[in-house]
Write a protein that holds these residues in place. Structure first.
Motif, short mmCIF file in Angstrom:
data_model
loop_
_atom_site.label_atom_id
_atom_site.label_comp_id
_atom_site.label_asym_id
_atom_site.label_seq_id
_atom_site.Cartn_x
_atom_site.Cartn_y
_atom_site.Cartn_z
N PHE A 124 -3.54 -2.27 8.73
CA PHE A 124 -3.52 -2.87 7.24
C PHE A 124 -3.85 -4.36 7.24
O PHE A 124 -3.70 -5.05 6.48
CB PHE A 124 -2.00 -2.48 6.34
CG PHE A 124 -2.16 -1.07 6.24
CD1 PHE A 124 -2.69 -0.63 4.65
CD2 PHE A 124 -1.49 -0.20 7.04
CE1 PHE A 124 -2.60 0.73 4.41
CE2 PHE A 124 -1.56 0.86 6.53
CZ PHE A 124 -2.15 1.69 5.38
N GLN A 179 -8.12 -1.12 2.13
CA GLN A 179 -8.00 -1.33 3.58
C GLN A 179 -9.47 -1.62 3.96
O GLN A 179 -10.17 -0.24 3.71
CB GLN A 179 -7.01 -0.17 4.00
CG GLN A 179 -6.77 -0.50 5.46
CD GLN A 179 -7.95 -0.18 6.47
OE1 GLN A 179 -8.80 -0.91 6.53
NE2 GLN A 179 -7.57 1.07 7.37
N TYR A 216 0.93 -1.15 0.07
CA TYR A 216 -0.14 -0.03 0.11
C TYR A 216 0.76 1.41 0.06
O TYR A 216 0.71 2.14 -0.71
CB TYR A 216 -0.78 0.22 1.09
CG TYR A 216 -2.20 0.78 1.12
CD1 TYR A 216 -3.48 0.31 0.75
CD2 TYR A 216 -1.94 2.37 1.49
CE1 TYR A 216 -4.47 1.36 0.95
CE2 TYR A 216 -3.15 3.13 1.52
CZ TYR A 216 -4.18 2.37 1.09
OH TYR A 216 -5.60 3.49 0.96
N THR A 269 -6.36 -5.36 4.95
CA THR A 269 -6.44 -5.42 3.41
C THR A 269 -6.50 -6.16 2.71
O THR A 269 -6.18 -7.26 2.79
CB THR A 269 -5.04 -4.61 3.16
OG1 THR A 269 -4.61 -3.44 4.34
CG2 THR A 269 -4.73 -4.21 1.76
N GLU A 306 -8.35 3.27 -3.99
CA GLU A 306 -8.09 1.94 -3.55
C GLU A 306 -8.47 0.74 -4.48
O GLU A 306 -8.07 -0.08 -4.85
CB GLU A 306 -8.74 1.78 -2.11
CG GLU A 306 -7.77 2.21 -1.08
CD GLU A 306 -8.32 2.25 0.34
OE1 GLU A 306 -7.41 2.19 1.33
OE2 GLU A 306 -9.33 1.81 0.47
#
Length: 443
Positions: free
Chosen positions: A311, A289, A219, A314, A281
């Protein structure tokens, strides 16, 4: 090094039988609070395919949540998720108490913490640190966080997992499924097994700090050196499967921007940044996330940046699922009913052979839910009652039993993220030009 006494925390039940005993006690509190008449009413509503409604006193609700908070792990995590929609299952008073699960967890006692540190780092582990603060700065459902400074001057936050949590996930989920069936918390005809299985897989991933470190680094690579966001770096030499070592980051939970010490411009900017990030995202990173906890976002007033934390939840999103959501988003912006229908069938929101009136009902619900995306100019989340409108209409459709299919379990965590972003913007009473953001991400 500072220390805290044994009374400051209670040991995490780590054996399957002890966790079953605690869950049994929690279930006993729940049953005692409902009473014989309530259990009969639950059985009736379950037989009729209606959602369960639990009438709990404040005292029995506190006992129930105290037991879940002491157990930590999957039981507490699922209780937190259940409490987000508590008004559907619990009375308003009980739902309010249940919501405390989202902010509380007991730390483990010093003796248990010391055993974890020695197991992970070895005997003499403290020689690696100039300072280690034994009092945690945060505790959640799976672990707690401590500040530390290494001998070479690195200022760290150490996320330390509660012992036994990973090994208890499967049995906790199985016990929760049994509890759900016993109290009829799902409508007649709805198979919650695939969703519990997806939750089980996700919780195993959240409990693997090596996996979280990888997700955090992936990320961080997507976000890069961003002037608006900061993601702490992982320190691999002190990271294990049960301890995640990262840079310590300053800041206050972002929802505190709703207080009197911050200007509207700061609230609007924070909500705008996080809304844009939510869409990036999904449509750019393909890496989401999914935990909507407000505490996962800190605001650093000095730099003006938002710090992104935690995270463990995620998820990588399959390209075909991203494509289906892109198709749906484009159709919603264009008010293209045929495109909305095709995307909804692909996502499993409706079946290809469902009656037209049932499909139209779902199209109308999606159009309603997309109000912030489609309304030109600023959308004022502070005065919006959209959540209530979507909630009640969606609840009625969900319990009506008219649909022949259900969306893929993967979508459950995306919905969780979308709802969390909306609720944060509403908490901040923010105004966001979401339509422009959506068009830039979709087109």
């Amino acid at each position: 090094m500072s220390q805290f006494s044994e009374s400051r925390g209670r040991a995490v039940p780590s054996q399957r039988l002890s966790r079953l005993w605690h869950l049994g006690r929690a279930t006993g509190d729940l049953a005692a609070g409902i009473g014989v008449k309530g259990l009969i009413d639950l059985a009736r509503t379950r037989a009729g395919g209606q959602p369960a409604r639990i009438q709990l006193s404040a005292e029995h609700t506190r006992r129930f949540t105290d037991r879940l908070a002491r157990m930590r792990g999957a039981v507490m995590k699922m209780g937190q998720l259940m409490s987000m929609d508590g008004s559907d299952i619990f009375t308003p008073e009980a739902a309010e108490i249940m919501s405390t699960l989202r902010e509380r967890a007991e730390p483990m006692p010093l003796s248990q913490l010391a055993r974890v540190l020695e197991t992970e780092y070895g005997a003499g582990w403290d020689k690696q640190f100039k300072r280690f603060e034994f009092t945690p700065i945060a505790a959640a459902s799976i672990g707690q966080v401590h500040r530390a400074e290494t001998r070479d001057g690195r200022r760290l936050a150490l996320k330390i997992q509660f012992p036994g949590v990973r090994d208890s996930i499967d049995s906790d989920i199985a016990n929760l499924a049994m509890l759900g069936r016993s109290f009829g918390m799902a409508p007649k005809g709805v198979d919650i097994a695939p969703f519990l299985e997806e939750a089980r897989r996700q919780l195993h991933r959240e409990a693997d700090y090596d996996a979280e470190a990888e997700a955090m680094e992936s990320y961080r690579a997507w976000v890069g050196e961003d002037r608006d966001f900061y993601i702490p770096a992982v320190h691999r030499d002190l990271t294990t499967r049960n301890i995640l070592a990262m840079d310590f980051a300053e800041g206050v939970p972002v929802d505190q921007l709703a207080g009197p010490d911050y200007r509207r411009a700061e609230r609007d900017r924070a909500a705008t940044l996080l809304m844009r990030l939510t869409l990036r995202e999904l449509f750019e990173f393909g890496l989401v996330q999914t935990d909507p906890n407000f505490g996962n976002f800190l605001y650093d007033a000095t730099s003006g940046r938002i710090v992104l934390l935690d995270f463990g939840a995620t998820k990588a999103v399959a390209p075909e699922l991203v494509a289906h959501y892109r198709q749906l988003g484009v159709a919603l912006l264009a008010n293209d009913r045929a495109g909305m229908r095709a995307a909804s069938i692909a996502l499993g929101y409706v079946g290809a052979h469902d009656p037209d009136e049932h499909i139209d009902s779902m199209m109308n619900l999606l159009a309603l839910a997309s109000e912030p995306l489609c309304k030109p100019g600023q959308y004022d989340f502070g005065v919006s009652d959209l959540f209530e409108r979507v909630y009640h209409r969606g609840r009625a459709l969900f319990h009506s039993g008219v649909f022949s299919t259900a969306p893929a379990p993967d979508t459950m965590f995306l919905h969780r993220k979308f709802m969390g972003s909306f609720m944060l913007a509403r908490r901040l009473r923010a105004r966001v030009e979401l339509s422009d953001i959506a068009r830039s991400c979709l087109v």
